[in-house]
Design an enzyme around this catalytic site. Sequence first.
Site, PDB file in Angstrom:
ATOM      1  N   GLU A 442       0.955  -1.169  -0.105  1.00 34.31           N
ATOM      2  CA  GLU A 442       0.060  -0.038  -0.032  1.00 34.31           C
ATOM      3  C   GLU A 442       0.754   1.263   0.112  1.00 34.31           C
ATOM      4  OE1 GLU A 442      -2.844  -0.320  -0.918  1.00 34.31           O
ATOM      5  OE2 GLU A 442      -3.037  -2.480  -0.182  1.00 34.31           O
ATOM      6  N   GLY A 443       1.905   1.145  -0.442  1.00 32.97           N
ATOM      7  CA  GLY A 443       2.850   2.384  -0.787  1.00 32.97           C
ATOM      8  C   GLY A 443       3.943   2.143   0.291  1.00 32.97           C
TER       9      GLY A 443
END
Length: 598
Positions: A442-443
């Site tokens: 998620e980054g």
Amino acid sequence: MSRYDAPLTDMRFVLFDLLKAEPEFARLGFADATRDVLDAVLEEGARFAREVLAPLNRVGDEIGCTLDSATGEVRTPPGFKEAYAQYVEGGWTGLVTATEHGGQGLPHLVGFPIKEMVDAANLAWGNFPLLSNGAVEALSVYGTEWQREVFLKPLVEGRWTGTMCLTEPHCGSDLGLLRTRAEPRGDGTYSISGTKIFITAGEHDMTDNIVHLVLAKLPDAPAGSRGISLFVVPKFRVAQDGSTGERNTVRCGSLEHKMGIHGSATCVMNFDGAEGYLVGEPHKGLMAMFVMMNTARLAVGLQGLGLSDRAFQNALVYANERLQMRSATGAKFPDKPADPIIVHPDVRRMLLTCKSLVEGGRALAYDAALQYDRFTHGADDAERAEGEALVSFLTPIVKACLTEWSIEVTYDAMQCFGGHGYIHEHGLEQLARDARITTLYEGTTGIQALDLLGRKVFQLKGAGLKLMLGRIRDFCEANGGKAELAGYCSALSELATQWQQLSVELAQRSGENADELGAAAYDYLLFSGYVSLAYWWARSVAALDEAQVQPAFAEGKRATARFYFERILPRTLAHVAAIRSGSASLMTLDAAAFDAGR
């Protein structure tokens, strides 16, 4: 064996004493979110996490998911499917979803402690329902009326789960490079073809259907990220009347072999002309996907928090039981052959580091959820705008800092165990492996840093930062005259001024040299996290004046706040020095010279 008991006392302190959740919920229109209801939700969530999920954590790690390569079907670890059935039966899947979509309509904040419990008890299991909430939010905002009618109810009920299909083998954060194609069929459907990787819960045996939200490009798509569209692609085809048909041409090609979260199915998904429907407008899929992504980023921050809390719990128990040497100032337990290791300063350093990052991080994360509730249910446009600016600003801080700190906390907890820390049976090494992964999906931390500094501070002209600085200054003005808080307020006021100055300096420097932003972003992010935590520790001490808590709890809060300000907060000095050193030391070395002399 690693154990887990939800920290209900501290959760209640943050919710009811620090954030004043009950009157806030009433003010925001959540009539059913009373203290009695919330207490019942917390108690039942704690029971489910302790009795159902926690015993499966080791099972998931040791056995993991298995793929039938002939059929593309994935089997989850023993007990996972049954636990999910209990989760659905308990109504947890629709806890914070709006009632018009079949949910219970409780505030987003109520879901945060439940999410923390789930992830602390069994992070890998928690990944299966993780993205369903994001899918619901994306479809509720951008889906057509029939898409909302057909897809939301089974997702909210938990009969189906959702995924987020972004990454491809050749592109990760630069989504403008994606190659997945969407060809119109002329009947309102699209033929989706391409390969997506790292897809959490992309295939499993828990539900009747899986709803993939897929980024792809139409034939007339502009180049780059401006040409990305979003499509809903179910595992089993779904007609507009809601009827389910044959298996769609999407299947799991392989499972990734990971350092942790073995019980979570991380899939390579192959779309071979799969039937899908356009969500939202053509070429504007990133807007819809970011709704889902931001929800997931806060959720992953909670994963870091949950792992940290479980590691701290186990280290604390061990430190009180393990006998080793005598205290340097004389025996503290003379009736025993040696003192428990909690009497030793370095063990206390590690335990207090864990406690300060966990409990401060809980306040930080839960506040982000409250700001989301203000954004979605605020009394007027001004409050909704303020809530949106704050949750947007806090999201990269929560995601990155709580996961980065989870690495520190789980490793400190392992260190407290000494040689027993890396022995499988104690469970600490699994928590450490799982924690490391949370900083990546998620980054990555670097992506969060660029989002915070490049977008939230520079592009959005520091809207959220200004509000955060205003909160700090208002608190210090109101409490600076109190003896117990004067020192904290003095330090916070100076740091708020420095935070603002650093932001201005970086805006000026990046205007002259674009590399300055990237060079400073990581340290700026960590600086922001430590200052934010200092604010919440000071507020925690202030909240004790009216809180109905046991004396030992209050004593622990005050001592931990002092430790945080004296031992952890000085880390900001190193980050400021790194920020102000500029980009030259990073960028002057020729790429070929990195390998010189090897």
